[in-house]
Design an enzyme around this catalytic site. Structure first.
Site, PDB file in Angstrom:
ATOM      1  N   GLN A   1       0.897  -1.166   0.043  1.00 40.19           N
ATOM      2  CA  GLN A   1       0.550   0.504  -0.141  1.00 40.19           C
ATOM      3  C   GLN A   1       0.943   1.299   0.152  1.00 40.19           C
ATOM      4  OE1 GLN A   1      -3.236   0.431  -0.434  1.00 40.19           O
ATOM      5  NE2 GLN A   1      -4.117  -1.441  -0.233  1.00 40.19           N
ATOM      6  N   SER A   2       1.875   1.257  -0.687  1.00 36.59           N
ATOM      7  CA  SER A   2       3.205   2.598  -1.001  1.00 36.59           C
ATOM      8  C   SER A   2       2.922   3.871  -1.410  1.00 36.59           C
ATOM      9  CB  SER A   2       3.884   2.006  -2.092  1.00 36.59           C
ATOM     10  OG  SER A   2       4.747   2.919  -1.958  1.00 36.59           O
ATOM     11  N   ASN A   3       2.276   4.667  -0.290  1.00 34.33           N
ATOM     12  CA  ASN A   3       2.078   6.064  -0.318  1.00 34.33           C
ATOM     13  C   ASN A   3       2.634   6.591  -1.732  1.00 34.33           C
ATOM     14  OD1 ASN A   3      -0.519   6.274   1.358  1.00 34.33           O
ATOM     15  ND2 ASN A   3       1.615   6.224   2.653  1.00 34.33           N
TER      16      ASN A   3
END
Length: 329
Positions: free
Chosen positions: A79-81
């Site tokens: 879920q990398s920003n």
């Protein structure tokens, strides 16, 4: 849009405003805090590109365009920003985003991965072991894409190299026009790849401020790793005209608030997210800002009573939509 100094284009311009700095008096009252709490709202740098990463990407994607790249590689957690911001920004420039995400493919994409998918990112899912060899994987995949005629630009995890860290030197210059930094005892930020931290520290010293910068490590990697990376990044920033000397004692990165695992909040983090949202619609995310905010509260209570601190809100709201059940009473 592009930003110029003289005739030279230094960076792209994705951020359309100066992000605000506000005193959070209601949190001071709500939590009975003995210090003054100000927040630099970098969760407001944009919409789908929101958060701290876009400050780095303004420099990195400008460099990619200069190198005539049409494909951008980067990597991060599932879920990398950073990966989401890179995918959005790259696609807006007509580039193909290629993301290497640590974790398993979802049956139905959620959170940041939904946005990554909607803009047509090529997503390669990698295991934790494979991620430890990400530079090798980048090299192999880069060769594959280039054999197909693509021109690949590689951005490291978090956009955290010396060029990307320049974005937070700029942010400090912006901050210095919003609050008297001589009267600020500490600036707090989350640390996941050290680029934001290094840029803030270099920016403050470049402007002549001795303000303490305290990073809250949100990973399970030891803080010593990020201390060494901070020193390396600041040293490499000399190439871009940012020449400051940093003593080891000036680098403070704290390990005590990382929770059960990277991207996994503690019960205290989850309760903090829910409480502040309920009280005044002030949102923290479970990966970075909740852990950093909790660390800032505890450290400031112990060390900065009667003083003033600044919290850098680095965004991450989209991660909340990955596991909504955790935030429903």
């Amino acid at each position: 849009m592009k930003e110029r100094v003289g005739g030279e284009i230094l960076k792209l311009k994705f951020i359309n405003c100066v992000t605000p700095v506000n005193r959070l008096e209601w949190i001071e009252e709500h939590l009975d805090l003995p210090f003054e709490l100000f927040c630099k709202h970098d969760e407001l740098t944009g919409f789908i590109t929101s958060g701290n990463k876009i400050r780095k990407l303004e420099y990195l994607l400008k460099d990619a365009l200069e190198k005539k790249a049409d494909t951008v590689f980067t990597c991060g957690g599932i879920q990398s920003n950073h990966c989401r911001a890179t995918a959005m920004a790259a696609r807006s420039l007509g580039m193909q985003p290629v993301l290497f995400l640590r974790g398993r493919q979802m049956e139905i994409p959620q959170g940041n991965v939904l946005l990554d998918t909607m803009v047509g990112s090529d997503i390669h899912y990698v295991t934790k072991e494979e991620y430890s060899r990400i530079d090798e994987i980048f090299a192999t995949k880069k060769e594959e894409y280039e054999k197909k005629g693509r021109r690949v630009y590689v951005i490291p995890e978090g956009g955290s190299n010396a060029l990307g860290a320049r974005g937070y030197v700029d942010a400090v210059k912006e901050l210095s026009g919003q609050i008297n930094l001589d009267h600020v005892e500490g600036v707090f930020t989350a640390v996941g790849s050290a680029g934001t931290y290094a840029g803030i520290l270099a920016g403050l010293r470049t402007l002549g401020y001795n303000t303490r910068v305290i990073g809250i490590n949100v990973t399970k990697d030891p803080s010593s790793l990020f201390v060494e990376k901070t020193k390396r990044l600041i040293g490499e920033m000399k190439e871009y005209g940012i020449d400051v000397s940093i003593d080891d004692r000036e680098i403070e990165i704290v390990d005590d608030f990382s929770g059960p695992a990277y991207a996994v909040p503690s019960e205290e983090d989850t309760e903090l997210i829910k409480s502040l949202a309920r009280e005044r619609a002030f949102f923290l995310d479970p990966v970075y800002t909740a852990k950093a905010f909790r660390g800032m509260l505890q450290i400031s209570k112990e060390r900065f009573a009667g003083k003033r601190v600044v919290f850098i809100h680095t965004g991450g709201l989209f991660k909340l939509f990955d596991n909504p059940a955790a935030y429903i009473e």
